[in-house]
Design an enzyme around this catalytic site. Structure first.
Site, PDB file in Angstrom:
ATOM      1  N   LYS A 102       0.864  -1.186   0.000  1.00  0.00           N
ATOM      2  CA  LYS A 102       0.000   0.000   0.000  1.00  0.00           C
ATOM      3  C   LYS A 102       0.892   1.225   0.000  1.00  0.00           C
ATOM      4  CE  LYS A 102      -4.509   0.721   0.208  1.00  0.00           C
ATOM      5  NZ  LYS A 102      -5.577  -0.160  -0.269  1.00  0.00           N
ATOM      6  N   GLY A 214     -22.050   5.659   3.525  1.00  0.00           N
ATOM      7  CA  GLY A 214     -21.089   6.050   2.485  1.00  0.00           C
ATOM      8  C   GLY A 214     -21.741   5.899   1.124  1.00  0.00           C
ATOM      9  N   GLY A 216     -20.423   6.834  -1.867  1.00  0.00           N
ATOM     10  CA  GLY A 216     -19.366   7.173  -2.822  1.00  0.00           C
ATOM     11  C   GLY A 216     -19.269   6.079  -3.861  1.00  0.00           C
ATOM     12  N   ASN A 217     -18.070   5.820  -4.349  1.00  0.00           N
ATOM     13  CA  ASN A 217     -17.880   4.822  -5.402  1.00  0.00           C
ATOM     14  C   ASN A 217     -18.443   3.460  -4.977  1.00  0.00           C
ATOM     15  OD1 ASN A 217     -16.976   3.342  -7.576  1.00  0.00           O
ATOM     16  ND2 ASN A 217     -14.875   3.213  -6.864  1.00  0.00           N
ATOM     17  N   ALA A 218     -17.945   2.928  -3.874  1.00  0.00           N
ATOM     18  CA  ALA A 218     -18.373   1.584  -3.452  1.00  0.00           C
ATOM     19  C   ALA A 218     -19.843   1.588  -3.016  1.00  0.00           C
ATOM     20  CB  ALA A 218     -17.470   1.088  -2.324  1.00  0.00           C
ATOM     21  N   GLY A 219     -20.252   2.546  -2.179  1.00  0.00           N
ATOM     22  CA  GLY A 219     -21.600   2.554  -1.611  1.00  0.00           C
ATOM     23  C   GLY A 219     -22.699   2.819  -2.630  1.00  0.00           C
TER      24      GLY A 219
HETATM   25  P1  NAD Z   1     -15.336   7.409  -1.912  1.00  0.00           P
HETATM   26  O1  NAD Z   1     -14.497   8.534  -1.459  1.00  0.00           O
HETATM   27  O2  NAD Z   1     -15.837   7.350  -3.314  1.00  0.00           O
HETATM   28  O3  NAD Z   1     -16.655   7.293  -0.974  1.00  0.00           O
HETATM   29  C1  NAD Z   1     -16.624   7.377   0.424  1.00  0.00           C
HETATM   30  C2  NAD Z   1     -17.992   7.864   0.883  1.00  0.00           C
HETATM   31  O4  NAD Z   1     -18.024   7.873   2.303  1.00  0.00           O
HETATM   32  C3  NAD Z   1     -18.311   9.291   0.430  1.00  0.00           C
HETATM   33  O5  NAD Z   1     -19.668   9.357   0.071  1.00  0.00           O
HETATM   34  C4  NAD Z   1     -18.056  10.116   1.691  1.00  0.00           C
HETATM   35  O6  NAD Z   1     -18.818  11.311   1.732  1.00  0.00           O
HETATM   36  C5  NAD Z   1     -18.543   9.119   2.728  1.00  0.00           C
HETATM   37  N1  NAD Z   1     -18.089   9.424   4.079  1.00  0.00           N
HETATM   38  C6  NAD Z   1     -16.922   9.955   4.518  1.00  0.00           C
HETATM   39  N2  NAD Z   1     -16.947  10.087   5.851  1.00  0.00           N
HETATM   40  C7  NAD Z   1     -18.136   9.616   6.272  1.00  0.00           C
HETATM   41  C8  NAD Z   1     -18.746   9.473   7.529  1.00  0.00           C
HETATM   42  N3  NAD Z   1     -18.138   9.853   8.644  1.00  0.00           N
HETATM   43  N4  NAD Z   1     -19.983   8.932   7.581  1.00  0.00           N
HETATM   44  C9  NAD Z   1     -20.638   8.550   6.463  1.00  0.00           C
HETATM   45  N5  NAD Z   1     -20.097   8.660   5.252  1.00  0.00           N
HETATM   46  C10 NAD Z   1     -18.875   9.186   5.152  1.00  0.00           C
HETATM   47  O7  NAD Z   1     -14.511   6.095  -1.552  1.00  0.00           O
HETATM   48  P2  NAD Z   1     -14.773   4.597  -2.035  1.00  0.00           P
HETATM   49  O8  NAD Z   1     -13.860   4.304  -3.166  1.00  0.00           O
HETATM   50  O9  NAD Z   1     -16.223   4.342  -2.169  1.00  0.00           O
HETATM   51  O10 NAD Z   1     -14.189   3.817  -0.774  1.00  0.00           O
HETATM   52  C11 NAD Z   1     -14.954   3.649   0.419  1.00  0.00           C
HETATM   53  C12 NAD Z   1     -14.265   2.614   1.289  1.00  0.00           C
HETATM   54  O11 NAD Z   1     -14.163   1.389   0.562  1.00  0.00           O
HETATM   55  C13 NAD Z   1     -12.822   2.965   1.729  1.00  0.00           C
HETATM   56  O12 NAD Z   1     -12.596   2.393   3.005  1.00  0.00           O
HETATM   57  C14 NAD Z   1     -11.982   2.221   0.702  1.00  0.00           C
HETATM   58  O13 NAD Z   1     -10.675   1.937   1.207  1.00  0.00           O
HETATM   59  C15 NAD Z   1     -12.807   0.968   0.541  1.00  0.00           C
HETATM   60  N6  NAD Z   1     -12.504   0.261  -0.695  1.00  0.00           N
HETATM   61  C16 NAD Z   1     -12.795   0.834  -1.900  1.00  0.00           C
HETATM   62  C17 NAD Z   1     -12.456   0.152  -3.046  1.00  0.00           C
HETATM   63  C18 NAD Z   1     -12.807   0.722  -4.401  1.00  0.00           C
HETATM   64  O14 NAD Z   1     -12.497   0.034  -5.403  1.00  0.00           O
HETATM   65  N7  NAD Z   1     -13.436   1.868  -4.498  1.00  0.00           N
HETATM   66  C19 NAD Z   1     -11.829  -1.112  -2.980  1.00  0.00           C
HETATM   67  C20 NAD Z   1     -11.563  -1.676  -1.726  1.00  0.00           C
HETATM   68  C21 NAD Z   1     -11.911  -0.963  -0.592  1.00  0.00           C
END
Ligand code: NAD
Length: 423
Positions: A102, A214, A216-219
């Site tokens: 990482k 959340g 964002g991308n994953a949610g």
């Molecule tokens: P992202 O930045 O697109 O989305 C994160 C979301 O969480 C955003 O909507 C943000 O506003 C929200 N958020 C931040 N703080 C918050 C809080 N206190 N309460 C509620 N919501 C909150 O990121 P992502 O890519 O969706 O990643 C989210 C998680 O998934 C991270 O832990 C990341 O390491 C993990 N992850 C992502 C991937 C991927 O491919 N995107 C792969 C493995 C793990």
């Protein structure tokens, strides 16, 4: 407790249950290489700023190091170490021939212009180039890093090597050699596992209420995929707060509203603001309240350390899917297990992202590109097999799914260490 100490505790627990050889455990307790770099960047105003960056290569017994790199003002080496160890374990849980690494740079990317971000990314490549490469260590996007930055990464590394080396990094744009299906892979992989679990206990999607922390991308992608499978999404949140809508949420409508208003928190509170939800209203909740909402499945897709010893007892979901890394602490795990809440752990639930990154490495090496349906079918095979192996270990050792996932991974890594005579 630091995130890395959490990780060591998780390894320790699983090692004890499966009677892992102490020497193997001791190898995995320390990263193989920790790189720290100083990155001088000429800013747009002519000043010079020096940023600190890290790359931690945890273990490569199973194959080249693999793991994203993030831009965040709170990056620290302990966090990067924990994330690198989880990558080793995650790749092994799904049985792909990669190790774990990482990276991260201490920077608030929102304060940099695009040109400054490009210089920073290229500098990071220059200073880590000696220790990365398609057969050595392959970075990828993570928090606040994206496909465009991966394209800069591949371009800079190729310039240094004097030839096309796009395979040095994954998560690139399609035009620069990325894989179809990478954007949805993390949520898609988690949904495949969720489906296996739900089917095994006779959970019917139409009667299953889901809350997603959340958006964002994953949610947001998980919301879209689960709604398409018939699940009812009743609440979600972002960094500004959350909403709970007892009549269900239309993910596409919510996404459109979030783009317009900047946060989910102002969406759906007024009648018919979310498409497909005429007549329903939603109520605003705090992030704490969202986690404690009445539901069947809680998807954690935001940050680490969200369910802790303080709030674990108040969780009402019957099952938690960890799309984020480390959202449930070890103390909370114990409380949830006693309450009978099933946690599908991050190292299995979000492994779809790295799995499709591995597919990108294969496509780059072959210079042959797969159709999206092909990517999805291969991803599903891997995720379902991993679920079955983890579930079998949970039954065999009578332990929770996180311990079973660690056991599945550690057994494979131990076998590789012995097979390659690494000790
Ligand atoms: P992202 O930045 O697109 O989305 C994160 C979301 O969480 C955003 O909507 C943000 O506003 C929200 N958020 C931040 N703080 C918050 C809080 N206190 N309460 C509620 N919501 C909150 O990121 P992502 O890519 O969706 O990643 C989210 C998680 O998934 C991270 O832990 C990341 O390491 C993990 N992850 C992502 C991937 C991927 O491919 N995107 C792969 C493995 C793990």
């Amino acid at each position: 407790m630091s995130l890395f100490e959490n990780t060591l505790k998780q390894i320790e627990k699983a090692a004890k249950i499966m009677s892992l050889e102490p020497e193997i455990k001791s190898i995995l307790e320390v990263p193989q290489r920790e790189i720290e770099v100083s990155l001088p960047v000429r800013m747009d105003d002519g000043s010079l700023k020096i940023f600190k960056g890290f790359r931690v290569q945890h273990n490569n017994a199973c194959g080249p190091y693999k793991g994203g790199f993030r831009y965040h003002q709170q990056v620290d080496k302990e966090e990067v170490k924990a994330l690198s160890a989880w990558m080793t374990i995650k790749c092994s849980v799904v049985g792909i021939p990669l190790g774990g690494a990482k990276g991260g740079v201490i920077v608030d990317p929102k304060l940099l212009s695009e040109g400054e971000l490009e210089k920073l990314t290229r500098k990071y490549v220059q200073l880590t180039a000696a220790n990365i490469g398609p057969a050595i260590d392959v970075p990828a996007p993570d928090v606040n890093t994206n496909p465009k930055m991966m394209d800069w990464f591949a371009d800079e590394y190729s310039k240094i090597q004097g030839k096309d080396m796009k395979g040095v990094v994954t998560g690139k744009t399609l035009a620069a050699g990325g894989s179809k299906g990478r954007g949805e892979a993390t949520a898609q992989g988690g949904c495949y596992v969720l489906h296996e679990y739900a089917t095994s206990i006779g959970m019917e999607p139409s009667k299953t209420r889901v809350v997603i922390q959340g958006f964002g991308n994953a949610g947001a992608i998980a919301a879209k995929l689960l709604a398409a499978d018939g699940y009812e999404i009743v609440g979600t949140s972002d960094s500004k707060g959350g909403i709970v809508c007892t009549h269900g949420i239309d993910p596409a409508g919510l996404l459109a509203c979030k783009v317009e208003k900047g946060s989910v928190v102002d969406c759906g509170v007024h009648v018919s603001e979310l498409k497909g939800m005429d007549g329903s209203t939603c109520k605003k909740v705090t992030n704490e309240e969202l986690l404690e909402t009445e539901c069947d499945i809680l998807v954690l897709a935001a940050l680490e350390n969200q369910v802790t010893a303080e709030n674990a007892d108040k969780i009402k979901a019957k099952m938690i899917l960890e799309l984020a890394n480390g959202p449930v602490t070890p103390e909370a795990d114990e409380i949830l297990a006693k309450k009978g809440v099933v946690v599908v752990p991050d190292i299995l639930a979000n492994a779809g992202g790295v799995t499709v990154s591995y597919f990108e490495m294969l496509q780059n090496a072959d210079n042959k590109y797969w159709e999206e349906d092909d990517v999805k079918a291969k991803l599903k095979d891997i995720m379902v097999k991993a679920w079955q192996e983890v579930k079998a270990n949970a039954d065999k050792y009578k332990c929770i799914l996180r311990e079973a996932a660690f056991i599945t991974a550690l057994a494979r890594i131990a076998a590789k260490i012995k097979e390659k005579k690494l000790i």
